[in-house]
Design an enzyme around this catalytic site. Sequence first.
Site, mmCIF file in Angstrom:
data_model
loop_
_atom_site.group_PDB
_atom_site.id
_atom_site.type_symbol
_atom_site.label_atom_id
_atom_site.label_comp_id
_atom_site.label_asym_id
_atom_site.label_seq_id
_atom_site.Cartn_x
_atom_site.Cartn_y
_atom_site.Cartn_z
ATOM 1 N N ARG A 58 0.629 -1.211 0.065
ATOM 2 C CA ARG A 58 0.086 0.140 0.217
ATOM 3 C C ARG A 58 0.746 1.236 -0.189
ATOM 4 N NH1 ARG A 58 -3.336 2.631 4.402
ATOM 5 N NH2 ARG A 58 -4.949 3.728 3.327
ATOM 6 N N HIS A 62 0.648 4.443 -2.606
ATOM 7 C CA HIS A 62 0.374 5.892 -2.222
ATOM 8 C C HIS A 62 1.524 6.716 -2.595
ATOM 9 C CE1 HIS A 62 -3.117 5.340 1.108
ATOM 10 N NE2 HIS A 62 -3.405 4.624 -0.024
ATOM 11 N N ASP A 70 8.437 8.410 -6.112
ATOM 12 C CA ASP A 70 9.446 9.258 -5.910
ATOM 13 C C ASP A 70 9.678 9.170 -4.283
ATOM 14 O OD1 ASP A 70 7.355 10.920 -5.092
ATOM 15 O OD2 ASP A 70 8.337 12.780 -5.488
ATOM 16 N N SER A 72 8.230 10.191 -2.116
ATOM 17 C CA SER A 72 7.889 11.448 -1.206
ATOM 18 C C SER A 72 6.875 10.848 -0.359
ATOM 19 C CB SER A 72 6.838 12.173 -1.993
ATOM 20 O OG SER A 72 5.852 11.505 -2.661
ATOM 21 N N GLU A 84 3.435 13.912 3.272
ATOM 22 C CA GLU A 84 2.096 13.221 2.981
ATOM 23 C C GLU A 84 1.986 11.991 3.998
ATOM 24 O OE1 GLU A 84 3.394 11.398 -0.856
ATOM 25 O OE2 GLU A 84 4.103 12.881 -1.600
ATOM 26 N N ASN A 90 -2.851 8.626 4.839
ATOM 27 C CA ASN A 90 -1.680 7.974 5.243
ATOM 28 C C ASN A 90 -1.274 7.718 6.566
ATOM 29 O OD1 ASN A 90 -0.909 7.611 2.823
ATOM 30 N ND2 ASN A 90 0.517 9.475 2.389
ATOM 31 N N PRO A 157 -7.466 8.067 -4.341
ATOM 32 C CA PRO A 157 -8.778 7.988 -4.256
ATOM 33 C C PRO A 157 -9.298 7.316 -3.050
ATOM 34 C CG PRO A 157 -7.308 6.195 -5.463
ATOM 35 C CD PRO A 157 -6.266 7.225 -4.746
ATOM 36 N N HIS A 187 -6.059 -5.525 -2.768
ATOM 37 C CA HIS A 187 -6.792 -5.787 -1.571
ATOM 38 C C HIS A 187 -7.132 -7.211 -1.246
ATOM 39 C CE1 HIS A 187 -8.690 -1.414 -1.749
ATOM 40 N NE2 HIS A 187 -7.306 -1.434 -1.223
ATOM 41 N N THR A 188 -6.186 -8.123 -1.867
ATOM 42 C CA THR A 188 -6.377 -9.294 -1.413
ATOM 43 C C THR A 188 -5.468 -9.746 -0.215
ATOM 44 O OG1 THR A 188 -5.706 -11.890 -1.889
ATOM 45 C CG2 THR A 188 -4.265 -10.226 -2.964
ATOM 46 N N ASP A 240 -9.901 -9.824 3.060
ATOM 47 C CA ASP A 240 -10.453 -10.917 2.773
ATOM 48 C C ASP A 240 -9.880 -12.018 3.800
ATOM 49 O OD1 ASP A 240 -8.552 -12.943 1.817
ATOM 50 O OD2 ASP A 240 -8.642 -12.126 -0.229
HETATM 51 C C1 HEM Z 1 -8.767 1.899 -6.297
HETATM 52 C C2 HEM Z 1 -8.504 2.644 -5.112
HETATM 53 C C3 HEM Z 1 -8.151 2.223 -3.721
HETATM 54 C C4 HEM Z 1 -8.672 2.893 -2.620
HETATM 55 C C5 HEM Z 1 -10.083 3.642 -2.598
HETATM 56 C C6 HEM Z 1 -8.187 2.306 -1.665
HETATM 57 C C7 HEM Z 1 -8.430 2.202 -0.288
HETATM 58 C C8 HEM Z 1 -7.968 1.615 0.535
HETATM 59 C C9 HEM Z 1 -8.418 1.741 2.003
HETATM 60 C C10 HEM Z 1 -9.527 2.580 2.673
HETATM 61 C C11 HEM Z 1 -7.756 0.857 2.826
HETATM 62 C C12 HEM Z 1 -7.637 0.333 4.534
HETATM 63 C C13 HEM Z 1 -7.025 1.536 5.166
HETATM 64 C C14 HEM Z 1 -7.067 1.431 6.657
HETATM 65 O O1 HEM Z 1 -8.139 1.700 6.974
HETATM 66 O O2 HEM Z 1 -6.186 1.101 7.449
HETATM 67 C C15 HEM Z 1 -6.679 0.245 2.001
HETATM 68 C C16 HEM Z 1 -5.876 -0.729 2.453
HETATM 69 C C17 HEM Z 1 -4.923 -1.360 1.496
HETATM 70 N N1 HEM Z 1 -4.597 -1.045 0.247
HETATM 71 FE FE1 HEM Z 1 -6.083 0.145 -0.898
HETATM 72 N N2 HEM Z 1 -7.098 1.257 -2.184
HETATM 73 C C18 HEM Z 1 -7.023 1.527 -3.317
HETATM 74 C C19 HEM Z 1 -6.359 0.691 -4.384
HETATM 75 C C20 HEM Z 1 -5.234 -0.098 -3.853
HETATM 76 C C21 HEM Z 1 -4.086 -0.542 -4.755
HETATM 77 C C22 HEM Z 1 -3.807 0.019 -6.366
HETATM 78 C C23 HEM Z 1 -3.279 -1.150 -3.904
HETATM 79 C C24 HEM Z 1 -1.983 -1.866 -4.344
HETATM 80 C C25 HEM Z 1 -1.782 -2.364 -5.538
HETATM 81 C C26 HEM Z 1 -3.921 -1.253 -2.512
HETATM 82 C C27 HEM Z 1 -3.114 -2.008 -1.690
HETATM 83 C C28 HEM Z 1 -3.798 -1.815 -0.469
HETATM 84 C C29 HEM Z 1 -3.428 -2.892 0.606
HETATM 85 C C30 HEM Z 1 -2.378 -4.038 0.464
HETATM 86 C C31 HEM Z 1 -4.042 -2.527 1.923
HETATM 87 C C32 HEM Z 1 -3.939 -3.148 3.316
HETATM 88 C C33 HEM Z 1 -2.893 -2.476 4.004
HETATM 89 C C34 HEM Z 1 -2.313 -2.712 5.465
HETATM 90 O O3 HEM Z 1 -2.896 -3.934 5.788
HETATM 91 O O4 HEM Z 1 -1.713 -2.230 6.006
HETATM 92 N N3 HEM Z 1 -4.853 -0.471 -2.659
HETATM 93 N N4 HEM Z 1 -6.924 0.500 0.760
#
Ligand code: HEM
Length: 315
Positions: A58, A62, A70, A72, A84, A90, A157, A187-188, A240
């Site tokens: 993640r 970001h 970069d 940042s 940031e 973040n 986003p 998000h897997t 999941d």
């Molecule tokens: C499409 C738009 C996306 C949105 C709106 C989004 C939003 C979020 C949000 C809200 C969380 C939970 C944060 C929290 O409450 O702690 C999250 C977690 C996460 N996101 Fe996304 N995300 C997006 C795309 C992505 C992408 C592109 C990736 C990586 C390729 C990604 C990887 C992750 C991972 C791995 C987590 C888990 C983080 C952790 O367990 O510390 N996300 N995301």
Amino acid sequence: MIFIVAFLSSLLLSVSSTANALSLNYYDKTCPDAEDIVAKVVKNAAIKDKTVPAAVLRMHFHDCFIRGCDASVLLNSKGTNKAEKDGPPNISLHAFFVIDDAKKEVEAACPGVVSCADILAFAARDAVVLSGGPTWDVPKGRKDGRTSKASETAQLPAPAFNISQLQQSFSQRGLSMDDLVALSGGHTIGFSHCSSFQKRIRNFNATHDIDPTMQPSFAATLRSVCPANNAAKNAGATMDPSSTTFDNTYYKLILQGKALFSSDEALLTTPNTKDLVSEFAGSQVAFSEAFVKSMIKMSSLTGGQEVRKDCRVVN
Ligand code: HEM
């Protein structure tokens, strides 16, 4: 074979058209062991703490979405400048120590050569591999930026985004709807705090208390975990049930109304993105191939100017 050649040339074309030209052999002469060093550090950190891979993946996303990849996102706030890292989306990023540790070891082997942005890109790939996902060669040669502003994290986003907001966010960075569906598969793995999906499970709108696109028993479980008014700040849910395994379960869950965010569920709202969700739900291989292609594209958005000595501070 023809397909592979055409695919690789189009990839190289897109990589070389970014601000810093990236290449696969960038450190061959100057720091040939850089990737191995980073992989070892990420692996050791992940053995001690299972949340590390998701955090690092993640973090890289970001980073890339603000000013390109970069590093940042790694800079600390300084004086009146809020970085940031301290912007609202973040605050939940963590495991920055992993990148610090990797940087220290890489600096010991080849001082001043390997950028923090490249180290983070390597670490994100390693995070996927350690979770059982696919591997790929990371194009290298990113530079580290000198600017990091918390206010710019508003450009990330949000989990409440609908499909047109997601499309806009991705297309502004040269990423397609196919990239959106594939990259959302990140998000897997990982965990979300209740605050990221609480609007869906209470007082959703004037007619529905719960988002009607959610499977009712799934919503009920989330309600039991997340008290009203976000009273338990650290509470939340795994993305999941197989949240430490990089697989295609995420797409199966979307089809069942068991995705955590509106932005996940939104992938069902256009015919093309819905078809892709179904394809990935049915084929781990198709998902892995698409994810790799889109990760290389996202991680090739560059923007920095220097190779930082310390990932938290500009030179
Ligand atoms: C499409 C738009 C996306 C949105 C709106 C989004 C939003 C979020 C949000 C809200 C969380 C939970 C944060 C929290 O409450 O702690 C999250 C977690 C996460 N996101 Fe996304 N995300 C997006 C795309 C992505 C992408 C592109 C990736 C990586 C390729 C990604 C990887 C992750 C991972 C791995 C987590 C888990 C983080 C952790 O367990 O510390 N996300 N995301």
